[in-house]
Write an enzyme that holds these catalytic residues in place. Structure first.
Site, mmCIF file in Angstrom:
data_model
loop_
_atom_site.group_PDB
_atom_site.id
_atom_site.type_symbol
_atom_site.label_atom_id
_atom_site.label_comp_id
_atom_site.label_asym_id
_atom_site.label_seq_id
_atom_site.Cartn_x
_atom_site.Cartn_y
_atom_site.Cartn_z
ATOM 1 N N TYR A 46 0.830 -1.218 0.000
ATOM 2 C CA TYR A 46 0.000 0.000 0.000
ATOM 3 C C TYR A 46 0.864 1.268 0.000
ATOM 4 O O TYR A 46 0.362 2.362 -0.204
ATOM 5 C CB TYR A 46 -0.933 0.034 1.219
ATOM 6 C CG TYR A 46 -1.935 -1.092 1.309
ATOM 7 C CD1 TYR A 46 -2.086 -2.014 0.270
ATOM 8 C CD2 TYR A 46 -2.740 -1.245 2.425
ATOM 9 C CE1 TYR A 46 -2.998 -3.054 0.365
ATOM 10 C CE2 TYR A 46 -3.656 -2.271 2.531
ATOM 11 C CZ TYR A 46 -3.774 -3.187 1.502
ATOM 12 O OH TYR A 46 -4.678 -4.206 1.613
ATOM 13 N N VAL A 224 -12.918 7.088 4.681
ATOM 14 C CA VAL A 224 -12.230 8.354 4.935
ATOM 15 C C VAL A 224 -13.193 9.305 5.637
ATOM 16 O O VAL A 224 -12.824 10.021 6.552
ATOM 17 C CB VAL A 224 -11.729 8.954 3.595
ATOM 18 C CG1 VAL A 224 -11.228 10.376 3.797
ATOM 19 C CG2 VAL A 224 -10.621 8.073 3.004
ATOM 20 N N ASN A 232 -19.704 2.601 10.521
ATOM 21 C CA ASN A 232 -19.201 1.231 10.404
ATOM 22 C C ASN A 232 -18.862 0.610 11.762
ATOM 23 O O ASN A 232 -18.672 -0.600 11.848
ATOM 24 C CB ASN A 232 -17.987 1.188 9.470
ATOM 25 C CG ASN A 232 -18.360 1.585 8.056
ATOM 26 O OD1 ASN A 232 -19.545 1.648 7.728
ATOM 27 N ND2 ASN A 232 -17.376 1.861 7.232
#
Ligand SMILES: NC(=O)c1ccc[n+]([C@@H]2O[C@H](COP(=O)([O-])OP(=O)(O)OC[C@H]3O[C@@H](n4cnc5c(N)ncnc54)[C@H](OP(=O)(O)O)[C@@H]3O)[C@@H](O)[C@H]2O)c1
Length: 261
Positions: A46, A224, A232
């Site tokens: 990443y 984000v 969530n």
């Protein structure tokens, strides 16, 4: 032998950081930790471990209260020690809680990497070792050849990929299945998801996270937006009925039947 244990287990939802970079990544990690996330998922591939580490340091969370997961790119086979040292330096930590082999190689190749993983755990550089994107047969092969059971297999578990045999197979071996890409790899407009969400007064995203949990599968979800990050985390205060879970299990049946195998 087991690939180690995570002190408090994986939380229901971990923070994903794929395609987050620089200051934006650091800010999202810090905001997520402030909101209550306690597991952060990154990877050598990443290219954001430094930013993730900066976000962690900017929060007030004690190291022992946090799980840091990173992944080894299988194409770097042979450079396991250097790659892990670099991950630790970039993250600014002395150990990671879980080190995953990002994807499988052929059986001999996976075994060679896995042996270095075991050494890293024995050296105390990682608390637990696991794999990612391994099929059950590849897990079986690795365990048979090495005698070391991965602590975790991180896979795309969502309805689009759902394999009812996977979680029971892994549970029998003591392997935790962790789902990745709960939203990006699923059809968020599917009527079964939409009607289920409406029935519970939740978003489709929350229903998908809850569906994973009904199967005993914690997830790695990326967000984000602070509103998404918070939403969530609120998936423990409702549940899906067995019929709803079964309906979601089957939403990709038609697509799978038409797929080229
Ligand atoms: N092991 C592997 O091979 C592998 C592969 C892929 C991914 N992963 C891990 O899994 C993580 C998650 O997968 P992903 O990055 O593909 O993305 P994802 O979590 O499936 O989806 C992220 C997207 O969903 C949006 N979103 C999140 N929560 C939402 C909510 N409550 N309501 C509406 N929209 C919402 C986000 O928007 P905003 O950003 O605008 O909030 C973002 O656009 C990765 O970041 C990575 O850590 C691992």
């Amino acid at each position: 032998m087991s690939g180690g244990t995570l002190p408090s287990g994986l939380p229901p939802v971990s923070l994903g950081t794929w395609q987050m970079w620089g200051r934006a990544a650091s800010r999202s990690v810090r905001e997520a930790l402030d909101l209550g996330y306690r597991c952060v998922d990154t990877a050598t591939g990443y290219r954001n471990e430094q930013a993730v580490g900066a976000g962690i340091r900017a929060s007030d969370i004690e190291r022992d209260d946090l799980l840091i997961v990173t992944k080894f790119p299988e194409e770097d086979a042979g450079r396991e020690h250097e790659t892990l040292s670099r991950s630790l330096d970039l993250l600014g930590v002395e150990y990671v809680d879980l080190w995953l082999m990002h994807g499988p190689l052929d059986a001999e190749g996976s075994l060679a990497v896995w042996r270095r993983f075991v050494e890293a755990r024995e050296a105390g550089l990682v608390r637990a070792i696991g794999v990612s994107n391994f099929r059950p047969s590849q897990v079986d092969d690795l365990v048979a050849r090495s005698g070391v059971v991965p602590a975790v297999n991180q896979v795309a578990f969502g309805p689009w990929y759902f394999d009812p045999a996977l979680a029971p197979h892994h549970a029998a071996l003591g392997i935790v299945v962790q789902g990745h890409s709960p939203f990006s790899e699923n059809d968020l407009e599917h009527p079964v998801l939409r009607t289920t969400a409406e029935r519970h007064g939740r978003s489709v995203h929350q229903v998908l996270l809850r569906w994973h949990l009904e199967h005993g599968v914690p997830t790695v979800a990326k967000a984000v937006s602070p509103a998404h990050l918070a939403a969530n985390l609120t998936v423990n205060d409702f549940s899906l009925t067995p019929a709803e879970v079964t309906a979601i299990d089957h939403i990709a049946d038609g697509a799978r039947a038409g797929a080229v195998s």
